[in-house]
Motif scaffolding. Structure first.
Motif, short mmCIF file in Angstrom:
data_model
loop_
_atom_site.label_atom_id
_atom_site.label_comp_id
_atom_site.label_asym_id
_atom_site.label_seq_id
_atom_site.Cartn_x
_atom_site.Cartn_y
_atom_site.Cartn_z
N THR A 29 67.88 38.42 60.15
CA THR A 29 66.91 38.57 59.07
C THR A 29 65.75 37.62 59.31
N SER A 30 64.77 37.64 58.42
CA SER A 30 63.66 36.69 58.56
C SER A 30 63.19 36.26 57.18
N ASP A 31 62.64 35.06 57.14
CA ASP A 31 62.06 34.53 55.90
C ASP A 31 61.05 35.52 55.35
N GLU A 32 60.24 36.07 56.25
CA GLU A 32 59.18 36.99 55.84
C GLU A 32 59.78 38.25 55.17
N TRP A 33 60.83 38.82 55.77
CA TRP A 33 61.46 40.03 55.19
C TRP A 33 62.00 39.71 53.81
N ILE A 34 62.71 38.59 53.70
CA ILE A 34 63.37 38.27 52.41
C ILE A 34 62.31 38.04 51.33
N ALA A 112 78.73 42.17 34.34
CA ALA A 112 77.91 41.85 35.52
C ALA A 112 76.60 41.15 35.14
N CYS A 113 75.49 41.63 35.69
CA CYS A 113 74.21 40.93 35.50
C CYS A 113 73.69 41.04 34.07
N ALA A 114 74.24 41.98 33.29
CA ALA A 114 73.85 42.07 31.87
C ALA A 114 74.81 41.26 31.00
N ASP A 151 76.83 40.41 56.12
CA ASP A 151 76.08 41.61 55.71
C ASP A 151 74.67 41.22 55.26
N ARG A 152 73.69 41.44 56.13
CA ARG A 152 72.33 40.98 55.83
C ARG A 152 71.72 41.71 54.64
N SER A 153 72.25 42.92 54.34
CA SER A 153 71.63 43.69 53.24
C SER A 153 72.00 43.11 51.87
N CYS A 155 73.69 39.52 51.66
CA CYS A 155 73.90 38.07 51.61
C CYS A 155 72.63 37.27 51.33
N VAL A 156 71.48 37.90 51.53
CA VAL A 156 70.22 37.17 51.28
C VAL A 156 69.89 37.13 49.78
N LEU A 157 70.64 37.92 48.99
CA LEU A 157 70.22 38.13 47.60
C LEU A 157 70.83 37.18 46.57
N PHE A 158 72.06 36.71 46.83
CA PHE A 158 72.84 36.10 45.74
C PHE A 158 72.96 34.58 45.81
N LYS A 214 79.65 45.27 47.51
CA LYS A 214 79.09 46.42 48.23
C LYS A 214 78.00 47.03 47.34
N MET A 215 76.82 47.17 47.90
CA MET A 215 75.71 47.61 47.05
C MET A 215 74.85 48.67 47.74
N ARG A 216 74.50 49.72 46.98
CA ARG A 216 73.52 50.70 47.49
C ARG A 216 72.18 50.32 46.87
N GLU A 219 69.05 52.79 46.08
CA GLU A 219 69.22 53.67 44.92
C GLU A 219 69.14 52.88 43.62
N LEU A 220 69.75 51.68 43.65
CA LEU A 220 69.76 50.84 42.44
C LEU A 220 68.36 50.43 42.02
N PHE A 221 67.54 50.18 43.01
CA PHE A 221 66.19 49.67 42.76
C PHE A 221 65.45 50.53 41.74
N LEU A 256 62.02 40.46 42.81
CA LEU A 256 60.67 40.26 42.25
C LEU A 256 59.92 41.58 42.12
N ARG A 257 60.17 42.49 43.08
CA ARG A 257 59.47 43.78 43.02
C ARG A 257 59.96 44.63 41.84
N ILE A 258 61.25 44.51 41.52
CA ILE A 258 61.77 45.23 40.34
C ILE A 258 61.11 44.66 39.09
C1 LIG Z 1 68.42 45.17 48.47
C2 LIG Z 1 66.92 45.37 48.57
C3 LIG Z 1 66.20 44.04 48.56
C4 LIG Z 1 66.61 46.05 49.88
O1 LIG Z 1 65.21 46.30 49.97
P1 LIG Z 1 64.69 47.74 50.41
O2 LIG Z 1 63.23 47.68 50.46
O3 LIG Z 1 65.30 48.74 49.46
O4 LIG Z 1 65.26 47.86 51.85
P2 LIG Z 1 66.24 48.99 52.45
O5 LIG Z 1 67.62 48.81 51.93
O6 LIG Z 1 65.60 50.32 52.26
O7 LIG Z 1 66.20 48.59 53.95
C5 LIG Z 1 65.01 48.68 54.73
C6 LIG Z 1 65.29 48.18 56.13
O8 LIG Z 1 65.49 46.77 56.10
C7 LIG Z 1 66.70 46.45 56.75
N1 LIG Z 1 67.28 45.27 56.12
C8 LIG Z 1 68.16 45.20 55.09
N2 LIG Z 1 68.41 43.93 54.80
C9 LIG Z 1 67.69 43.17 55.63
C10 LIG Z 1 67.52 41.79 55.83
N3 LIG Z 1 68.17 40.89 55.06
N4 LIG Z 1 66.68 41.36 56.77
C11 LIG Z 1 66.01 42.23 57.55
N5 LIG Z 1 66.13 43.56 57.42
C12 LIG Z 1 66.96 44.02 56.48
C13 LIG Z 1 67.56 47.67 56.58
O9 LIG Z 1 68.57 47.73 57.57
C14 LIG Z 1 66.54 48.77 56.74
O10 LIG Z 1 66.29 48.95 58.11
P3 LIG Z 1 66.06 50.41 58.72
O11 LIG Z 1 64.82 50.92 58.02
O12 LIG Z 1 65.89 50.15 60.16
O13 LIG Z 1 67.29 51.19 58.35
C15 LIG Z 1 66.43 46.26 47.39
O14 LIG Z 1 66.85 47.58 47.59
C16 LIG Z 1 66.92 45.81 46.04
O15 LIG Z 1 66.59 44.74 45.57
N6 LIG Z 1 67.69 46.68 45.38
C17 LIG Z 1 68.16 46.46 44.03
C18 LIG Z 1 69.07 45.33 43.92
C19 LIG Z 1 69.64 45.30 42.57
O16 LIG Z 1 69.02 45.70 41.62
N7 LIG Z 1 70.84 44.81 42.49
C20 LIG Z 1 71.65 45.02 41.37
C21 LIG Z 1 71.16 44.65 40.09
S1 LIG Z 1 71.99 43.24 39.62
#
Ligand SMILES: CC(C)(COP(=O)(O)OP(=O)(O)OC[C@H]1O[C@@H](n2cnc3c(N)ncnc32)[C@H](O)[C@@H]1OP(=O)(O)O)[C@@H](O)C(=O)NCCC(=O)NCCS
Length: 325
Positions: A29-34, A112-114, A151-153, A155-158, A214-216, A219-221, A256-258
């Motif tokens: 992952t990268s600082d910039e992406w997060i 959960a978050c509520a 899981d980079r998708s 672990c950067v969030l919590f 495990k989070m989708r 879709e949640l966004f 922040l985007r939400i």
């Molecule tokens: C999780 C979240 C930040 C992901 O952002 P996103 O813009 O939706 O990103 P995507 O999941 O579509 O992934 C985009 C790309 O970034 C990649 N990616 C995911 N996590 C990454 C990370 N930490 N670093 C770099 N790349 C990452 C993905 O693999 C994907 O790559 P691909 O296009 O090659 O497949 C965002 O969906 C979100 O905040 N969702 C809601 C979370 C939420 O509300 N949680 C519950 C409420 S409590």
């Protein structure tokens, strides 16, 4: 009519900081992406052996002190958490023991978050009906214990932390309106699959990393934006107010985007929105709790202000409440 209001606030964040740069060394992952995708710069993590009740107790002590109450004055303790120290007893019982709050009944809430908003509404009902006078409500989480650090998708969030409030009858101000909602048909969007009665801990569940979040996210966004906007609007309508009346908006800090999209959708100035996501990430029930506490400490909330709490999380569940401070 006398309302129920918040008469004390407190919080506790663990000292250990995990930055985006630290995460760059752990996953791809990268600082910039997060930062661009979430707004998160760093988060707090507990030390090994530190649990949710340890954070909850510290936040509770500060809230009690702020309310100028003794722990024996508490008749109810509710902890909102999805990361209890153990399956049972409840975190609230552990808090009660540490505070020696022997007159308090205790239970935890799983929303959960509520969870913090749900717990405030539940405590409010006990006080409105005259059953209890003073209630302690805590949002506390050690999400690092259920985060998959491979899981980079996710672990950067919590992160970890706790916030607490004391509720009581107040002569002026207080909770004006509340709104809670749920939709269990979308339960599979965000969950920890194993460790409960359906898939108890086994070698299989551990090998398959089923004890982690495990989070989708994608879709949640979209659902989060829609539901949080609606929840805030419904609670404001119930209060006979509009977005223009809001002085401080305390949203759940998932992304922040939400938050920006919700503010835009309901026509709220960004400078009315309180943020701590950059420092702590998503701490589930503790997000709105710590944000409320910090907004008050930083004097972003003053006496007479209209404050809106607005949260959304796994379940799915959501809730909003309008408070005159
Ligand atoms: C999780 C979240 C930040 C992901 O952002 P996103 O813009 O939706 O990103 P995507 O999941 O579509 O992934 C985009 C790309 O970034 C990649 N990616 C995911 N996590 C990454 C990370 N930490 N670093 C770099 N790349 C990452 C993905 O693999 C994907 O790559 P691909 O296009 O090659 O497949 C965002 O969906 C979100 O905040 N969702 C809601 C979370 C939420 O509300 N949680 C519950 C409420 S409590």
């Amino acid at each position: 009519m006398e309302r129920v209001g918040i008469i004390g606030i407190g919080e506790y964040l663990p000292k250990r900081v995990l930055t985006n740069q630290d995460l760059e060394k752990m996953v791809d992952t990268s600082d910039e992406w997060i930062i661009t995708r979430t707004g998160i710069k760093e988060r707090r993590l507990v030390e090994k052996g530190e649990a949710t009740s340890d954070l909850a107790i510290r936040a509770a002590k500060e809230a009690l002190q702020d309310a100028k109450l003794k722990s024996q004055d508490l008749e109810l303790i509710i902890v909102a958490t999805v990361t209890p120290d153990m399956q049972f007893p409840s975190v609230s019982c552990l808090v009660q023991s540490a505070l020696e709050a022997r007159n308090a009944s205790c239970f935890d809430i799983s929303a959960a978050c509520a969870g913090f908003v749900y717990a405030i509404v539940v405590a409010q009902q006990f006080i409105v009906t005259g059953i209890y006078k003073n209630a302690l409500v805590i949002g506390a989480e050690v999400l690092s214990s259920v985060t998959d650090w491979q899981d980079r998708s996710t672990c950067v969030l919590f992160g970890d932390g706790a916030g607490a409030v004391v509720l009581s009858r107040v002569k002026r101000g207080g909770i004006i309106s509340v709104y809670l909602g749920a939709d269990g048909t979308m339960a599979d969007l965000l969950m920890i699959p194993a460790g409960g009665s359906r898939s108890p801990a086994s070698f299989y569940t551990i090998e398959n990393r089923m004890h982690y979040i495990k989070m989708r996210g994608n879709e949640l966004f979209k659902i989060a934006v829609k539901i949080m906007a609606e929840a805030a609007q419904i609670a404001l309508k119930k209060a006979g107010l509009s977005c223009k009346d809001v002085d401080c908006f305390i949203p759940h800090q998932a992304n922040l985007r939400i938050i920006s999209a919700v503010a835009k959708k309901i026509g709220l100035d960004e400078d009315k929105v309180y943020l701590n996501i950059h420092k702590y990430g998503n701490i589930s029930s503790a997000s709105t709790a710590t944000a409320l506490c910090e907004a008050v400490k930083e004097k972003r909330i003053k006496k007479g202000d209209i404050v809106v709490l607005d949260a959304f999380g796994a379940g799915l569940v959501w809730g909003a409440c309008v408070i005159e401070w």
